[in-house]
Design a protein around this motif. Structure first.
Motif, PDB file in Angstrom:
ATOM      1  N   PHE A 125       0.835  -1.209   0.000  1.00  0.00           N
ATOM      2  CA  PHE A 125       0.000   0.000   0.000  1.00  0.00           C
ATOM      3  C   PHE A 125       0.868   1.257   0.000  1.00  0.00           C
ATOM      4  O   PHE A 125       0.578   2.223  -0.713  1.00  0.00           O
ATOM      5  CB  PHE A 125      -0.930   0.002   1.211  1.00  0.00           C
ATOM      6  N   ALA A 126       1.942   1.243   0.791  1.00  0.00           N
ATOM      7  CA  ALA A 126       2.841   2.403   0.837  1.00  0.00           C
ATOM      8  C   ALA A 126       3.489   2.641  -0.519  1.00  0.00           C
ATOM      9  O   ALA A 126       3.609   3.786  -0.974  1.00  0.00           O
ATOM     10  CB  ALA A 126       3.905   2.204   1.914  1.00  0.00           C
ATOM     11  N   LEU A 127       3.901   1.567  -1.192  1.00  0.00           N
ATOM     12  CA  LEU A 127       4.514   1.687  -2.511  1.00  0.00           C
ATOM     13  C   LEU A 127       3.510   2.224  -3.530  1.00  0.00           C
ATOM     14  O   LEU A 127       3.825   3.110  -4.320  1.00  0.00           O
ATOM     15  CB  LEU A 127       5.065   0.335  -2.958  1.00  0.00           C
ATOM     16  N   GLN A 128       2.286   1.704  -3.493  1.00  0.00           N
ATOM     17  CA  GLN A 128       1.249   2.188  -4.404  1.00  0.00           C
ATOM     18  C   GLN A 128       0.943   3.663  -4.156  1.00  0.00           C
ATOM     19  O   GLN A 128       0.738   4.428  -5.098  1.00  0.00           O
ATOM     20  CB  GLN A 128      -0.018   1.358  -4.252  1.00  0.00           C
ATOM     21  N   SER A 129       0.928   4.068  -2.896  1.00  0.00           N
ATOM     22  CA  SER A 129       0.684   5.473  -2.564  1.00  0.00           C
ATOM     23  C   SER A 129       1.802   6.358  -3.083  1.00  0.00           C
ATOM     24  O   SER A 129       1.560   7.456  -3.593  1.00  0.00           O
ATOM     25  CB  SER A 129       0.550   5.647  -1.047  1.00  0.00           C
ATOM     26  N   GLN A 130       3.028   5.883  -2.954  1.00  0.00           N
ATOM     27  CA  GLN A 130       4.179   6.648  -3.444  1.00  0.00           C
ATOM     28  C   GLN A 130       4.124   6.791  -4.963  1.00  0.00           C
ATOM     29  O   GLN A 130       4.393   7.872  -5.501  1.00  0.00           O
ATOM     30  CB  GLN A 130       5.469   5.961  -3.020  1.00  0.00           C
ATOM     31  N   MET A 173      19.116  -3.564  -4.984  1.00  0.00           N
ATOM     32  CA  MET A 173      19.027  -4.956  -5.413  1.00  0.00           C
ATOM     33  C   MET A 173      20.291  -5.722  -5.034  1.00  0.00           C
ATOM     34  O   MET A 173      20.213  -6.854  -4.543  1.00  0.00           O
ATOM     35  CB  MET A 173      18.802  -5.016  -6.922  1.00  0.00           C
ATOM     36  N   MET A 174      21.441  -5.114  -5.262  1.00  0.00           N
ATOM     37  CA  MET A 174      22.706  -5.769  -4.953  1.00  0.00           C
ATOM     38  C   MET A 174      22.880  -5.987  -3.443  1.00  0.00           C
ATOM     39  O   MET A 174      23.611  -6.883  -3.022  1.00  0.00           O
ATOM     40  CB  MET A 174      23.877  -4.966  -5.508  1.00  0.00           C
ATOM     41  N   LEU A 175      22.211  -5.173  -2.654  1.00  0.00           N
ATOM     42  CA  LEU A 175      22.267  -5.341  -1.200  1.00  0.00           C
ATOM     43  C   LEU A 175      21.259  -6.374  -0.704  1.00  0.00           C
ATOM     44  O   LEU A 175      21.166  -6.623   0.504  1.00  0.00           O
ATOM     45  CB  LEU A 175      22.024  -3.992  -0.508  1.00  0.00           C
ATOM     46  N   GLY A 176      20.502  -6.965  -1.628  1.00  0.00           N
ATOM     47  CA  GLY A 176      19.553  -8.015  -1.254  1.00  0.00           C
ATOM     48  C   GLY A 176      18.244  -7.512  -0.690  1.00  0.00           C
ATOM     49  O   GLY A 176      17.578  -8.231   0.053  1.00  0.00           O
ATOM     50  N   LYS A 177      17.874  -6.291  -1.029  1.00  0.00           N
ATOM     51  CA  LYS A 177      16.617  -5.723  -0.528  1.00  0.00           C
ATOM     52  C   LYS A 177      15.416  -6.417  -1.165  1.00  0.00           C
ATOM     53  O   LYS A 177      15.522  -7.040  -2.212  1.00  0.00           O
ATOM     54  CB  LYS A 177      16.553  -4.219  -0.833  1.00  0.00           C
ATOM     55  N   ARG A 178      14.266  -6.267  -0.512  1.00  0.00           N
ATOM     56  CA  ARG A 178      13.009  -6.806  -1.038  1.00  0.00           C
ATOM     57  C   ARG A 178      12.567  -5.994  -2.257  1.00  0.00           C
ATOM     58  O   ARG A 178      12.998  -4.853  -2.435  1.00  0.00           O
ATOM     59  CB  ARG A 178      11.916  -6.731   0.025  1.00  0.00           C
ATOM     60  N   PRO A 179      11.703  -6.563  -3.106  1.00  0.00           N
ATOM     61  CA  PRO A 179      11.253  -5.832  -4.300  1.00  0.00           C
ATOM     62  C   PRO A 179      10.627  -4.471  -3.992  1.00  0.00           C
ATOM     63  O   PRO A 179      10.875  -3.506  -4.714  1.00  0.00           O
ATOM     64  CB  PRO A 179      10.225  -6.778  -4.921  1.00  0.00           C
ATOM     65  N   ASP A 180       9.838  -4.376  -2.917  1.00  0.00           N
ATOM     66  CA  ASP A 180       9.242  -3.078  -2.588  1.00  0.00           C
ATOM     67  C   ASP A 180      10.307  -2.072  -2.176  1.00  0.00           C
ATOM     68  O   ASP A 180      10.196  -0.877  -2.482  1.00  0.00           O
ATOM     69  CB  ASP A 180       8.169  -3.217  -1.508  1.00  0.00           C
ATOM     70  N   ILE A 233      13.397  -2.079  -3.315  1.00  0.00           N
ATOM     71  CA  ILE A 233      14.102  -1.728  -4.553  1.00  0.00           C
ATOM     72  C   ILE A 233      13.314  -0.658  -5.303  1.00  0.00           C
ATOM     73  O   ILE A 233      13.883   0.338  -5.768  1.00  0.00           O
ATOM     74  CB  ILE A 233      14.325  -2.975  -5.426  1.00  0.00           C
ATOM     75  N   MET A 234      12.005  -0.852  -5.405  1.00  0.00           N
ATOM     76  CA  MET A 234      11.160   0.147  -6.079  1.00  0.00           C
ATOM     77  C   MET A 234      11.197   1.475  -5.333  1.00  0.00           C
ATOM     78  O   MET A 234      11.270   2.539  -5.947  1.00  0.00           O
ATOM     79  CB  MET A 234       9.719  -0.350  -6.178  1.00  0.00           C
ATOM     80  N   ASP A 235      11.150   1.410  -4.019  1.00  0.00           N
ATOM     81  CA  ASP A 235      11.196   2.622  -3.208  1.00  0.00           C
ATOM     82  C   ASP A 235      12.498   3.373  -3.447  1.00  0.00           C
ATOM     83  O   ASP A 235      12.498   4.598  -3.622  1.00  0.00           O
ATOM     84  CB  ASP A 235      11.050   2.256  -1.731  1.00  0.00           C
ATOM     85  N   SER A 293      14.350   3.206  -6.109  1.00  0.00           N
ATOM     86  CA  SER A 293      14.360   3.714  -7.484  1.00  0.00           C
ATOM     87  C   SER A 293      13.484   4.952  -7.633  1.00  0.00           C
ATOM     88  O   SER A 293      13.815   5.862  -8.394  1.00  0.00           O
ATOM     89  CB  SER A 293      13.862   2.641  -8.451  1.00  0.00           C
ATOM     90  N   LEU A 294      12.369   4.973  -6.934  1.00  0.00           N
ATOM     91  CA  LEU A 294      11.438   6.090  -7.072  1.00  0.00           C
ATOM     92  C   LEU A 294      11.881   7.338  -6.313  1.00  0.00           C
ATOM     93  O   LEU A 294      11.508   8.451  -6.691  1.00  0.00           O
ATOM     94  CB  LEU A 294      10.044   5.676  -6.594  1.00  0.00           C
ATOM     95  N   ALA A 295      12.665   7.166  -5.269  1.00  0.00           N
ATOM     96  CA  ALA A 295      13.038   8.305  -4.424  1.00  0.00           C
ATOM     97  C   ALA A 295      13.738   9.430  -5.193  1.00  0.00           C
ATOM     98  O   ALA A 295      13.340  10.601  -5.059  1.00  0.00           O
ATOM     99  CB  ALA A 295      13.892   7.833  -3.251  1.00  0.00           C
ATOM    100  N   PRO A 296      14.758   9.157  -6.028  1.00  0.00           N
ATOM    101  CA  PRO A 296      15.396  10.264  -6.757  1.00  0.00           C
ATOM    102  C   PRO A 296      14.436  10.947  -7.737  1.00  0.00           C
ATOM    103  O   PRO A 296      14.487  12.161  -7.915  1.00  0.00           O
ATOM    104  CB  PRO A 296      16.546   9.601  -7.517  1.00  0.00           C
ATOM    105  N   LEU A 297      13.555  10.167  -8.356  1.00  0.00           N
ATOM    106  CA  LEU A 297      12.588  10.748  -9.290  1.00  0.00           C
ATOM    107  C   LEU A 297      11.597  11.635  -8.549  1.00  0.00           C
ATOM    108  O   LEU A 297      11.280  12.740  -8.999  1.00  0.00           O
ATOM    109  CB  LEU A 297      11.855   9.649 -10.054  1.00  0.00           C
ATOM    110  N   ALA A 298      11.116  11.150  -7.412  1.00  0.00           N
ATOM    111  CA  ALA A 298      10.155  11.929  -6.625  1.00  0.00           C
ATOM    112  C   ALA A 298      10.773  13.239  -6.147  1.00  0.00           C
ATOM    113  O   ALA A 298      10.122  14.291  -6.164  1.00  0.00           O
ATOM    114  CB  ALA A 298       9.655  11.104  -5.452  1.00  0.00           C
ATOM    115  N   ARG A 299      12.056  13.180  -5.721  1.00  0.00           N
ATOM    116  CA  ARG A 299      12.735  14.412  -5.282  1.00  0.00           C
ATOM    117  C   ARG A 299      12.817  15.425  -6.415  1.00  0.00           C
ATOM    118  O   ARG A 299      12.550  16.621  -6.227  1.00  0.00           O
ATOM    119  CB  ARG A 299      14.147  14.082  -4.783  1.00  0.00           C
TER     120      ARG A 299
END
Length: 94
Positions: A7-12, A64-71, A73-75, A77-83
């Motif tokens: 839900f948090a990812l969808q909201s973002q 991804m290389m740090l082994g994070k979960r898919p959400d 990874i998306m978070d 990736s989206l952070a620089p674009l959102a900024r």
């Protein structure tokens, strides 16, 4: 991934989409002469796309290389674009 993380990812993503539409509208109104636009705004609009996408790709790849979960990874990736979109919206609304 928990339902709350989804839900948090969808909201973002939804917030990014809305802010992007606002920026696009403000720029179109500036190009049409309905709003005052700074000189070079059209060039800036094109020039900032590449570096923003590189930052997003790098942040997602690092997560991804740090082994994070898919959400996560998306978070990441989206952070620089959102900024960038938020900075543009604030600048264009002045």
């Amino acid at each position: 991934m928990t339902p709350f993380a989804l839900f948090a990812l969808q909201s973002q993503i939804a917030a990014l989409a809305v802010e992007t539409q606002i920026v696009m509208s403000l720029r179109l109104l500036g190009m049409a002469g309905a709003l005052p636009a700074r000189p070079g705004e059209n060039n800036r609009m094109v020039a900032e796309k590449g570096p923003a996408m590189v930052k997003a790709f790098a942040a997602g790849t690092q997560a991804m290389m740090l082994g994070k979960r898919p959400d996560q990874i998306m978070d990441a990736s989206l952070a620089p674009l959102a900024r960038k979109v938020r900075q543009n919206r604030k600048r264009l609304m002045k």
